[in-house]
Design a protein around this motif. Structure first.
Motif, PDB file in Angstrom:
ATOM      1  N   VAL A 197       0.842  -1.196   0.000  1.00  0.00           N
ATOM      2  CA  VAL A 197       0.000   0.000   0.000  1.00  0.00           C
ATOM      3  C   VAL A 197       0.878   1.247   0.000  1.00  0.00           C
ATOM      4  O   VAL A 197       1.842   1.340   0.754  1.00  0.00           O
ATOM      5  N   VAL A 198       0.526   2.207  -0.861  1.00  0.00           N
ATOM      6  CA  VAL A 198       1.186   3.508  -0.895  1.00  0.00           C
ATOM      7  C   VAL A 198       0.141   4.533  -0.470  1.00  0.00           C
ATOM      8  O   VAL A 198      -0.913   4.659  -1.098  1.00  0.00           O
ATOM      9  N   GLY A 199       0.414   5.233   0.605  1.00  0.00           N
ATOM     10  CA  GLY A 199      -0.527   6.210   1.131  1.00  0.00           C
ATOM     11  C   GLY A 199      -0.677   7.415   0.225  1.00  0.00           C
ATOM     12  O   GLY A 199       0.188   7.708  -0.609  1.00  0.00           O
ATOM     13  N   ALA A 200      -1.782   8.102   0.383  1.00  0.00           N
ATOM     14  CA  ALA A 200      -2.017   9.343  -0.360  1.00  0.00           C
ATOM     15  C   ALA A 200      -0.866  10.304  -0.096  1.00  0.00           C
ATOM     16  O   ALA A 200      -0.500  10.545   1.057  1.00  0.00           O
ATOM     17  N   GLY A 201      -0.258  10.815  -1.163  1.00  0.00           N
ATOM     18  CA  GLY A 201       0.845  11.755  -1.034  1.00  0.00           C
ATOM     19  C   GLY A 201       2.210  11.108  -0.867  1.00  0.00           C
ATOM     20  O   GLY A 201       3.224  11.794  -0.881  1.00  0.00           O
ATOM     21  N   ASP A 202       2.269   9.782  -0.716  1.00  0.00           N
ATOM     22  CA  ASP A 202       3.543   9.092  -0.537  1.00  0.00           C
ATOM     23  C   ASP A 202       4.171   8.749  -1.879  1.00  0.00           C
ATOM     24  O   ASP A 202       3.510   8.752  -2.917  1.00  0.00           O
ATOM     25  N   VAL A 203       5.447   8.389  -1.842  1.00  0.00           N
ATOM     26  CA  VAL A 203       6.221   8.065  -3.033  1.00  0.00           C
ATOM     27  C   VAL A 203       6.589   6.591  -2.993  1.00  0.00           C
ATOM     28  O   VAL A 203       6.880   6.042  -1.931  1.00  0.00           O
ATOM     29  N   THR A 204       6.570   5.952  -4.161  1.00  0.00           N
ATOM     30  CA  THR A 204       7.018   4.570  -4.276  1.00  0.00           C
ATOM     31  C   THR A 204       8.040   4.458  -5.400  1.00  0.00           C
ATOM     32  O   THR A 204       8.016   5.235  -6.354  1.00  0.00           O
ATOM     33  N   VAL A 205       8.941   3.514  -5.254  1.00  0.00           N
ATOM     34  CA  VAL A 205       9.946   3.222  -6.278  1.00  0.00           C
ATOM     35  C   VAL A 205       9.602   1.863  -6.856  1.00  0.00           C
ATOM     36  O   VAL A 205       9.356   0.908  -6.112  1.00  0.00           O
TER      37      VAL A 205
END
Length: 75
Positions: A21-29
């Motif tokens: 899960v990637v939260g709202a406003g978070d960054v993922t690679v």
């Protein structure tokens, strides 16, 4: 490696419905590079590994930096 920011107001799963899960406003690679940019999505990977990242949900971050503390690595 491509970096995306979740620009939606909701948390999102990465890669599949049971993925991280990637939260709202978070960054993922994510593993892989953007191989094509469509009007409404970025395409990462090729063949059976290709995934679409909708532009209404994900912002492509142009600077390919390693993840900082608190950033999540996607599949």
């Amino acid at each position: 490696m491509a970096r995306f920011k979740n620009i939606s107001p909701d948390d999102r799963h990465v890669g599949r419905s049971d993925g991280p899960v990637v939260g709202a406003g978070d960054v993922t690679v994510v593993d892989g590079d953007v191989v094509e940019e469509l009007e409404d999505a970025y395409i990462v990977g090729e063949g059976g590994d290709a995934r679409a990242w909708p532009k209404e949900t994900w912002e492509l971050l142009k600077d390919a930096k390693p993840p900082k503390s608190g950033e999540k690595a996607g599949d």
